[in-house]
Design a protein around this motif. Structure first.
Motif, short mmCIF file in Angstrom:
data_model
loop_
_atom_site.label_atom_id
_atom_site.label_comp_id
_atom_site.label_asym_id
_atom_site.label_seq_id
_atom_site.Cartn_x
_atom_site.Cartn_y
_atom_site.Cartn_z
N VAL A 186 39.70 27.07 -4.11
CA VAL A 186 39.46 25.81 -3.41
C VAL A 186 37.99 25.75 -3.04
O VAL A 186 37.45 26.68 -2.44
CB VAL A 186 40.35 25.68 -2.14
CG1 VAL A 186 39.98 24.46 -1.32
CG2 VAL A 186 41.82 25.65 -2.52
N VAL A 232 45.40 31.37 -2.20
CA VAL A 232 44.29 30.42 -2.23
C VAL A 232 43.00 31.19 -2.00
O VAL A 232 42.89 31.95 -1.04
CB VAL A 232 44.47 29.33 -1.15
CG1 VAL A 232 43.23 28.45 -1.06
CG2 VAL A 232 45.70 28.48 -1.46
N GLU A 233 42.05 31.01 -2.91
CA GLU A 233 40.74 31.63 -2.76
C GLU A 233 39.78 30.61 -2.15
O GLU A 233 39.55 29.55 -2.73
CB GLU A 233 40.22 32.09 -4.13
CG GLU A 233 38.91 32.82 -4.06
CD GLU A 233 38.47 33.36 -5.40
OE1 GLU A 233 37.46 34.08 -5.43
OE2 GLU A 233 39.11 33.05 -6.42
N TRP A 234 39.28 30.92 -0.96
CA TRP A 234 38.41 30.00 -0.25
C TRP A 234 37.34 30.77 0.50
O TRP A 234 37.66 31.72 1.25
CB TRP A 234 39.24 29.15 0.72
CG TRP A 234 38.48 28.09 1.44
CD1 TRP A 234 37.84 27.02 0.89
CD2 TRP A 234 38.28 28.00 2.85
NE1 TRP A 234 37.27 26.25 1.88
CE2 TRP A 234 37.52 26.83 3.10
CE3 TRP A 234 38.68 28.77 3.93
CZ2 TRP A 234 37.16 26.43 4.36
CZ3 TRP A 234 38.32 28.38 5.20
CH2 TRP A 234 37.56 27.21 5.40
N ARG A 235 36.09 30.42 0.27
CA ARG A 235 34.94 31.05 0.94
C ARG A 235 34.95 32.57 0.82
O ARG A 235 34.71 33.29 1.78
CB ARG A 235 34.86 30.62 2.39
CG ARG A 235 34.58 29.15 2.57
CD ARG A 235 34.34 28.79 4.00
NE ARG A 235 33.95 27.39 4.11
CZ ARG A 235 33.83 26.75 5.26
NH1 ARG A 235 34.05 27.38 6.39
NH2 ARG A 235 33.48 25.49 5.26
N GLY A 251 34.57 24.71 -1.14
CA GLY A 251 34.28 24.48 0.27
C GLY A 251 33.51 25.61 0.78
O GLY A 251 33.31 26.10 1.74
N TYR A 254 41.85 26.92 5.26
CA TYR A 254 41.24 26.20 4.15
C TYR A 254 41.75 24.77 4.08
O TYR A 254 42.82 24.45 4.61
CB TYR A 254 41.51 26.93 2.82
CG TYR A 254 42.96 27.31 2.63
CD1 TYR A 254 43.88 26.41 2.08
CD2 TYR A 254 43.42 28.57 3.01
CE1 TYR A 254 45.21 26.76 1.92
CE2 TYR A 254 44.75 28.92 2.86
CZ TYR A 254 45.63 28.01 2.31
OH TYR A 254 46.95 28.36 2.15
N HIS A 305 44.88 21.74 -0.58
CA HIS A 305 44.55 21.85 -2.00
C HIS A 305 45.30 20.86 -2.86
O HIS A 305 44.93 20.62 -4.00
CB HIS A 305 44.79 23.28 -2.50
CG HIS A 305 46.13 23.82 -2.17
ND1 HIS A 305 47.29 23.34 -2.70
CD2 HIS A 305 46.48 24.82 -1.32
CE1 HIS A 305 48.32 24.02 -2.22
NE2 HIS A 305 47.85 24.92 -1.37
#
Length: 98
Positions: A96, A63-66, A98, A12, A15
């Motif tokens: 985050v 981290v939370e991403w996609r 994206g 990711y 941040h």
């Protein structure tokens, strides 16, 4: 399987959260089997050290991403939880874009 996947590195984008900024993110429960690690190895001393959280955050950083939850910091906490037969971990989760 303890984790959803064992990764190597952070896929990711940066941040920009400092350790102090992480403290403002409220903790919540996260299932271990939903986490993707960002480290493939762990120092055994960190896992076995009773004071491992004394100087750091009490909660893991995720981290939370996609649609994925990446365990950025707190691998030793997550493994300790698994060794204690727990399937959830209290973590600070930062989304985050994206």
């Amino acid at each position: 399987m303890i984790f959803k996947r064992v990764g190597e590195g952070r896929p990711y984008p940066e941040h920009g959260l400092s350790p102090r900024s992480w403290a403002s993110v409220p903790p919540r429960q996260v299932r271990l089997d939903e986490l993707v690690t960002t480290k493939g190895t762990l120092q055994l001393e960190a896992l076995l050290d009773e004071d491992s959280t004394f100087y750091g955050d009490l909660f893991a950083h995720v981290v939370e991403w996609r649609g994925e939850l990446y365990l950025e910091d707190g691998l030793h906490r997550a493994l300790r939880a698994a060794l204690q037969q727990r399937n959830v971990l209290h973590a600070r989760v930062h989304p985050v874009a994206g």
